[in-house]
Scaffold this motif. Structure first.
Motif, short mmCIF file in Angstrom:
data_model
loop_
_atom_site.label_atom_id
_atom_site.label_comp_id
_atom_site.label_asym_id
_atom_site.label_seq_id
_atom_site.Cartn_x
_atom_site.Cartn_y
_atom_site.Cartn_z
N ASP A 28 -4.04 18.00 -5.71
CA ASP A 28 -4.85 19.22 -5.81
C ASP A 28 -5.37 19.68 -4.45
O ASP A 28 -5.62 20.87 -4.25
N ARG A 29 -5.53 18.74 -3.54
CA ARG A 29 -6.12 19.06 -2.24
C ARG A 29 -5.08 19.54 -1.22
O ARG A 29 -5.40 20.33 -0.32
N ILE A 30 -3.85 19.07 -1.35
CA ILE A 30 -2.79 19.42 -0.40
C ILE A 30 -2.03 20.63 -0.95
O ILE A 30 -1.57 20.60 -2.10
N PRO A 31 -1.90 21.69 -0.20
CA PRO A 31 -1.25 22.91 -0.72
C PRO A 31 0.14 22.64 -1.29
O PRO A 31 0.98 22.01 -0.63
N ASP A 32 0.35 23.11 -2.53
CA ASP A 32 1.67 23.07 -3.18
C ASP A 32 2.21 21.65 -3.38
O ASP A 32 3.41 21.49 -3.64
N ALA A 33 1.35 20.65 -3.30
CA ALA A 33 1.82 19.28 -3.55
C ALA A 33 1.98 19.06 -5.05
O ALA A 33 1.35 19.73 -5.87
N ARG A 34 2.82 18.10 -5.38
CA ARG A 34 2.96 17.72 -6.79
C ARG A 34 2.81 16.22 -6.94
O ARG A 34 3.14 15.46 -6.01
N ALA A 35 2.28 15.79 -8.08
CA ALA A 35 2.06 14.38 -8.36
C ALA A 35 3.00 13.91 -9.45
O ALA A 35 3.25 14.64 -10.42
N GLU A 36 3.51 12.70 -9.30
CA GLU A 36 4.31 12.03 -10.32
C GLU A 36 3.70 10.66 -10.57
O GLU A 36 3.56 9.87 -9.63
N LEU A 37 3.33 10.40 -11.82
CA LEU A 37 2.78 9.10 -12.19
C LEU A 37 3.86 8.27 -12.87
O LEU A 37 4.56 8.76 -13.76
N ILE A 38 3.97 7.02 -12.47
CA ILE A 38 4.99 6.12 -13.00
C ILE A 38 4.33 5.22 -14.04
O ILE A 38 3.47 4.40 -13.71
N GLN A 39 4.72 5.40 -15.28
CA GLN A 39 4.07 4.74 -16.39
C GLN A 39 4.20 3.21 -16.30
O GLN A 39 5.29 2.67 -16.10
N GLY A 40 3.06 2.53 -16.43
CA GLY A 40 3.03 1.08 -16.47
C GLY A 40 3.04 0.40 -15.13
O GLY A 40 2.91 -0.83 -15.05
N ALA A 41 3.18 1.16 -14.05
CA ALA A 41 3.31 0.56 -12.72
C ALA A 41 1.94 0.25 -12.12
O ALA A 41 0.97 0.98 -12.34
N ARG A 42 1.91 -0.79 -11.33
CA ARG A 42 0.71 -1.16 -10.57
C ARG A 42 0.91 -0.73 -9.11
O ARG A 42 1.63 0.21 -8.83
N HIS A 43 0.24 -1.42 -8.18
CA HIS A 43 0.20 -0.91 -6.81
C HIS A 43 1.58 -0.92 -6.14
O HIS A 43 1.92 0.01 -5.42
N ALA A 44 2.37 -1.94 -6.38
CA ALA A 44 3.70 -2.02 -5.76
C ALA A 44 4.74 -1.35 -6.66
O ALA A 44 5.83 -1.88 -6.89
N TYR A 45 4.43 -0.16 -7.12
CA TYR A 45 5.32 0.61 -7.99
C TYR A 45 6.70 0.78 -7.37
O TYR A 45 7.74 0.79 -8.04
N PHE A 46 6.74 0.96 -6.05
CA PHE A 46 7.98 1.24 -5.32
C PHE A 46 8.94 0.07 -5.36
O PHE A 46 10.15 0.24 -5.16
N HIS A 47 8.43 -1.13 -5.62
CA HIS A 47 9.25 -2.34 -5.68
C HIS A 47 9.61 -2.66 -7.13
O HIS A 47 10.78 -2.61 -7.52
N GLU A 48 8.60 -2.92 -7.96
CA GLU A 48 8.88 -3.28 -9.35
C GLU A 48 9.60 -2.15 -10.09
O GLU A 48 10.50 -2.40 -10.90
N PHE A 49 9.21 -0.92 -9.85
CA PHE A 49 9.77 0.24 -10.55
C PHE A 49 10.67 1.05 -9.62
O PHE A 49 10.73 2.27 -9.72
N GLN A 50 11.40 0.36 -8.75
CA GLN A 50 12.20 1.08 -7.76
C GLN A 50 13.29 1.93 -8.42
O GLN A 50 13.69 2.96 -7.85
N ALA A 51 13.77 1.55 -9.59
CA ALA A 51 14.79 2.34 -10.28
C ALA A 51 14.26 3.71 -10.67
O ALA A 51 15.05 4.65 -10.87
#
Length: 268
Positions: free
Chosen positions: A232-255
């Motif tokens: 909301d603070r950065i112009p035209d940014a978008r957010a994607e939430l990865i369901q069930g993921a914790r802090h290391a989402y990029f590793h556990e949920f890399q797919a």
């Protein structure tokens, strides 16, 4: 888990003379290189499990205080780390890159985009926050658990914040995101203060780069509500939430996470 990166270090010289280690991997392509910024008190090995997901040239760094970089015992800051990043880009002869920062790396990435807008083509901010004054902070219970004097107990708490229990049962580690074990204690303390002192709220609306914000829904280390704040603070940014993921989402949920990043970066 992939073997640690074997890419040789090269060294940039920061404005204050500190040597900052960087690692360049992959072949040149049609897209700008991708700069990957790791979390607090970690070296570039944070990215080892997923680095090959990005079919392009990638750059990592060891923040001052970590990895092969110099470790001056003096105050560190997220804007200071951003200046080190730009020294690395200058050293490598790179005018513009895409930037993907996670955790404290997302805080550093904010400052790279704010202070050096011409160097950032596109921006991805993962599991991070705008800073303590306006962001959502982890609970005091978590802070107390992470202050346990027993290192093994601290590592277990941190691993639980990073990964789901079922994933940990299938993947017993070692985990590349639990910190650079070779860092001196003073440097870990300097990193903690730098991350905790981050405050970019007032400057976020000036970010011009297209921005994607990623976060795990079950992240309590950096609460997931921070994703919407940033978007909301950065112009035209978008957010994607990865369901069930914790802090290391990029590793556990890399797919899930890596295709979100590659598809976004292919668009600008």
């Amino acid at each position: 888990m992939p073997a640690p990166s074997s890419s040789p270090d090269s060294f940039a010289t920061a404005p204050d003379g500190a040597r900052i280690a960087c690692q360049l991997e992959g072949a040149e392509g049609n897209q700008p290189p991708l700069l990957l910024l790791a979390g607090q008190s970690n070296s570039h090995h944070w990215w080892d499990p997923v680095r090959d997901d990005f079919a392009r040239r990638t750059i990592t760094i060891d923040y001052r205080g970590s990895g092969a970089s110099d470790k001056p015992d003096e105050p560190y800051s997220t804007p200071g780390f951003a200046a080190d990043v730009v020294a690395v880009l200058d050293h490598l002869g790179l005018r513009q890159v895409d930037v993907y920062g996670t955790s404290m790396g997302g805080r550093v990435a904010q400052w790279v985009a704010v202070l050096y807008p011409d160097r950032v083509r596109a921006l991805v901010l993962g599991c991070t926050s705008p800073g303590k004054a306006h962001g959502f902070e982890r609970s005091q219970e978590i802070r107390r658990a992470l202050a346990n004097p027993d290192q093994a107990a601290r590592d277990d708490v941190l691993a639980d914040l990073m990964y789901t229990p079922q994933w940990r049962r299938r993947h017993p580690g070692p985990y590349p995101v639990l910190g650079d074990t070779a860092m001196p204690a003073y440097a870990k303390g300097r990193h903690l203060v730098a991350s905790n002192s981050h405050e970019a709220w007032a400057e976020l609306p000036s970010i011009k780069a297209p921005t994607l914000v990623l976060h795990g829904t079950d992240d309590v280390f950096s609460p997931a509500a921070n994703a919407r704040l940033l978007a909301d603070r950065i112009p035209d940014a978008r957010a994607e939430l990865i369901q069930g993921a914790r802090h290391a989402y990029f590793h556990e949920f890399q797919a899930v996470a890596s295709p979100l990043v590659t598809d976004f970066l292919a668009a600008p």
